[in-house]
Design an enzyme around this catalytic site. Structure first.
Site, PDB file in Angstrom:
ATOM      1  N   LYS A   1      -3.281 -55.715 108.746  1.00 14.79           N
ATOM      2  CA  LYS A   1      -3.480 -56.571 109.922  1.00 14.79           C
ATOM      3  C   LYS A   1      -2.239 -56.563 110.815  1.00 14.79           C
ATOM      4  O   LYS A   1      -2.331 -56.406 112.026  1.00 14.79           O
ATOM      5  CB  LYS A   1      -3.786 -58.022 109.498  1.00 14.79           C
ATOM      6  CG  LYS A   1      -5.021 -58.185 108.631  1.00 14.79           C
ATOM      7  CD  LYS A   1      -5.340 -59.649 108.361  1.00 14.79           C
ATOM      8  CE  LYS A   1      -4.310 -60.388 107.532  1.00 14.79           C
ATOM      9  NZ  LYS A   1      -4.193 -59.929 106.137  1.00 14.79           N
TER      10      LYS A   1
ATOM     11  N   ARG B   1      -7.859 -68.946 107.704  1.00 19.14           N
ATOM     12  CA  ARG B   1      -7.905 -68.463 106.330  1.00 19.14           C
ATOM     13  C   ARG B   1      -8.863 -69.280 105.475  1.00 19.14           C
ATOM     14  O   ARG B   1      -9.027 -68.988 104.292  1.00 19.14           O
ATOM     15  CB  ARG B   1      -6.514 -68.565 105.726  1.00 19.14           C
ATOM     16  CG  ARG B   1      -5.861 -67.198 105.459  1.00 19.14           C
ATOM     17  CD  ARG B   1      -4.516 -67.489 104.849  1.00 19.14           C
ATOM     18  NE  ARG B   1      -3.856 -66.407 104.223  1.00 19.14           N
ATOM     19  CZ  ARG B   1      -2.946 -65.640 104.805  1.00 19.14           C
ATOM     20  NH1 ARG B   1      -2.680 -65.760 106.072  1.00 19.14           N
ATOM     21  NH2 ARG B   1      -2.313 -64.730 104.092  1.00 19.14           N
TER      22      ARG B   1
ATOM     23  N   ARG C   1       5.326 -51.913 100.438  1.00 17.89           N
ATOM     24  CA  ARG C   1       5.958 -52.791 101.430  1.00 17.89           C
ATOM     25  C   ARG C   1       7.180 -53.486 100.815  1.00 17.89           C
ATOM     26  O   ARG C   1       8.219 -53.608 101.460  1.00 17.89           O
ATOM     27  CB  ARG C   1       4.949 -53.826 101.941  1.00 17.89           C
ATOM     28  CG  ARG C   1       5.544 -54.776 102.973  1.00 17.89           C
ATOM     29  CD  ARG C   1       4.486 -55.551 103.719  1.00 17.89           C
ATOM     30  NE  ARG C   1       3.915 -56.626 102.931  1.00 17.89           N
ATOM     31  CZ  ARG C   1       2.850 -57.335 103.281  1.00 17.89           C
ATOM     32  NH1 ARG C   1       2.229 -57.072 104.408  1.00 17.89           N
ATOM     33  NH2 ARG C   1       2.401 -58.302 102.525  1.00 17.89           N
TER      34      ARG C   1
ATOM     35  N   ARG D   1      10.139 -60.228 101.235  1.00 23.30           N
ATOM     36  CA  ARG D   1       9.168 -61.304 101.074  1.00 23.30           C
ATOM     37  C   ARG D   1       9.065 -61.722  99.617  1.00 23.30           C
ATOM     38  O   ARG D   1       8.729 -60.923  98.754  1.00 23.30           O
ATOM     39  CB  ARG D   1       7.789 -60.840 101.571  1.00 23.30           C
ATOM     40  CG  ARG D   1       7.667 -60.892 103.076  1.00 23.30           C
ATOM     41  CD  ARG D   1       6.285 -60.546 103.524  1.00 23.30           C
ATOM     42  NE  ARG D   1       5.254 -61.405 102.922  1.00 23.30           N
ATOM     43  CZ  ARG D   1       4.013 -61.466 103.361  1.00 23.30           C
ATOM     44  NH1 ARG D   1       3.654 -60.729 104.380  1.00 23.30           N
ATOM     45  NH2 ARG D   1       3.139 -62.244 102.770  1.00 23.30           N
TER      46      ARG D   1
ATOM     47  N   ARG E   1      -2.664 -64.243  95.440  1.00 25.10           N
ATOM     48  CA  ARG E   1      -3.029 -64.196  96.862  1.00 25.10           C
ATOM     49  C   ARG E   1      -4.402 -63.549  97.052  1.00 25.10           C
ATOM     50  O   ARG E   1      -5.163 -63.953  97.920  1.00 25.10           O
ATOM     51  CB  ARG E   1      -1.948 -63.448  97.656  1.00 25.10           C
ATOM     52  CG  ARG E   1      -0.686 -64.286  97.844  1.00 25.10           C
ATOM     53  CD  ARG E   1       0.532 -63.444  98.187  1.00 25.10           C
ATOM     54  NE  ARG E   1       0.411 -62.734  99.435  1.00 25.10           N
ATOM     55  CZ  ARG E   1       1.120 -61.643  99.737  1.00 25.10           C
ATOM     56  NH1 ARG E   1       1.981 -61.155  98.864  1.00 25.10           N
ATOM     57  NH2 ARG E   1       0.958 -61.057 100.888  1.00 25.10           N
TER      58      ARG E   1
HETATM   59  P1  AMP Z   1       0.740 -63.683 105.294  1.00 23.98           P
HETATM   60  O1  AMP Z   1       2.031 -63.197 105.872  1.00 23.98           O
HETATM   61  O2  AMP Z   1      -0.349 -63.813 106.332  1.00 23.98           O
HETATM   62  O3  AMP Z   1       0.300 -62.903 104.088  1.00 23.98           O
HETATM   63  O4  AMP Z   1       0.998 -65.183 104.788  1.00 23.98           O
HETATM   64  C1  AMP Z   1       1.942 -65.461 103.778  1.00 23.98           C
HETATM   65  C2  AMP Z   1       1.672 -66.836 103.176  1.00 23.98           C
HETATM   66  O5  AMP Z   1       1.776 -67.841 104.189  1.00 23.98           O
HETATM   67  C3  AMP Z   1       0.292 -67.023 102.584  1.00 23.98           C
HETATM   68  O6  AMP Z   1       0.185 -66.522 101.264  1.00 23.98           O
HETATM   69  C4  AMP Z   1       0.136 -68.536 102.666  1.00 23.98           C
HETATM   70  O7  AMP Z   1       0.876 -69.184 101.653  1.00 23.98           O
HETATM   71  C5  AMP Z   1       0.805 -68.862 103.986  1.00 23.98           C
HETATM   72  N1  AMP Z   1      -0.146 -68.814 105.110  1.00 23.98           N
HETATM   73  C6  AMP Z   1      -0.147 -67.930 106.166  1.00 23.98           C
HETATM   74  N2  AMP Z   1      -1.159 -68.174 107.003  1.00 23.98           N
HETATM   75  C7  AMP Z   1      -1.834 -69.227 106.477  1.00 23.98           C
HETATM   76  C8  AMP Z   1      -2.991 -69.962 106.868  1.00 23.98           C
HETATM   77  N3  AMP Z   1      -3.688 -69.642 107.980  1.00 23.98           N
HETATM   78  N4  AMP Z   1      -3.395 -70.989 106.079  1.00 23.98           N
HETATM   79  C9  AMP Z   1      -2.723 -71.323 104.970  1.00 23.98           C
HETATM   80  N5  AMP Z   1      -1.636 -70.682 104.528  1.00 23.98           N
HETATM   81  C10 AMP Z   1      -1.174 -69.645 105.277  1.00 23.98           C
END
Ligand code: AMP
Length: 193
Positions: A13, A88, A127, A135, A146
């Site tokens: 994404k 999400r 990554r 991260r 996740r």
């Molecule tokens: P990402 O970089 O999109 O994989 O997000 C990393 C982490 O941030 C996720 O595993 C969640 O803990 C939190 N997070 C990101 N976006 C959301 C969302 N829309 N709702 C809830 N938690 C989020």
């Protein structure tokens, strides 16, 4: 143009969003990036979110909706935006609909990147290597969590948007260039209809 990129962690994404930003002059709204910035700056939201993110769980809908609501009011979003990592949950998707309606904004489309589980583990491991482990949640154990959270809480959005005739899927297993080509085709078709 306002769109959502939907897909599991590691689906690509972020990579595709970055390209669309350059091509269409719109902004990428990555809620993951916003939360990581809040964690790094030790803001009240960041302090709350850190532990949840490190576990691979989701931050509360209330916090996320409020972050996105404030962000899309910023002037740089006037030309359009790509939501990457939001919504999400069904609750977030419903809140987004109300939010956009209240701001007289319309979502153009939702693009799903379809990817097999097996490849995701490899991608996340790559990554993690390439970013030097930047991260905290890019490790095998948290990734498993996740993915579970994705299938339980986020995958139902596929049906949610499909029922509303807003979903278009592309093959996220293809090369970056091919995925980009498929996304461009979807956007073109959308613009013409
Ligand atoms: P990402 O970089 O999109 O994989 O997000 C990393 C982490 O941030 C996720 O595993 C969640 O803990 C939190 N997070 C990101 N976006 C959301 C969302 N829309 N709702 C809830 N938690 C989020």
């Amino acid at each position: 143009m306002r769109l959502i990129l939907l897909g599991p962690p590691g689906a690509g994404k972020g990579t595709q969003a970055t390209r669309l930003v350059e091509k269409h002059g719109i902004v990428q709204l990555s809620t993951g990036d916003m939360l990581r910035a809040a964690v790094a700056a030790a803001t009240p939201v960041g302090l709350k979110a850190k532990e949840v993110m490190d576990r691979g769980d989701l931050v509360s809908d209330e916090i996320m909706v409020s972050i996105i609501s404030d962000r899309i009011d910023e002037p740089d979003c006037a030309n359009g935006f790509i939501l990457d990592g939001f919504p999400r949950t069904i609750a977030q998707a419903e809140a987004l609909q109300d939010l956009l309606a209240s701001k007289a904004m319309k979502l153009d489309t939702v693009i799903e990147l379809k990817v097999d589980d097996k490849i995701l583990v490899d991608r996340i491991e790559t990554r993690a290597r390439e970013t030097g482990g930047a991260r905290a949640d890019d490790n095998a154990e948290t990734l498993k969590k996740r993915l579970k959270v994705y299938y339980e809480q986020t995958a139902p959005l596929i049906d949610f948007y499909s029922k509303r005739d807003m979903l278009q899927s592309v093959d996220g297993m293809a090369s970056i260039e091919e995925v980009a080509r498929q996304i461009d085709a979807v956007l073109l078709q959308n613009a013409e209809s």
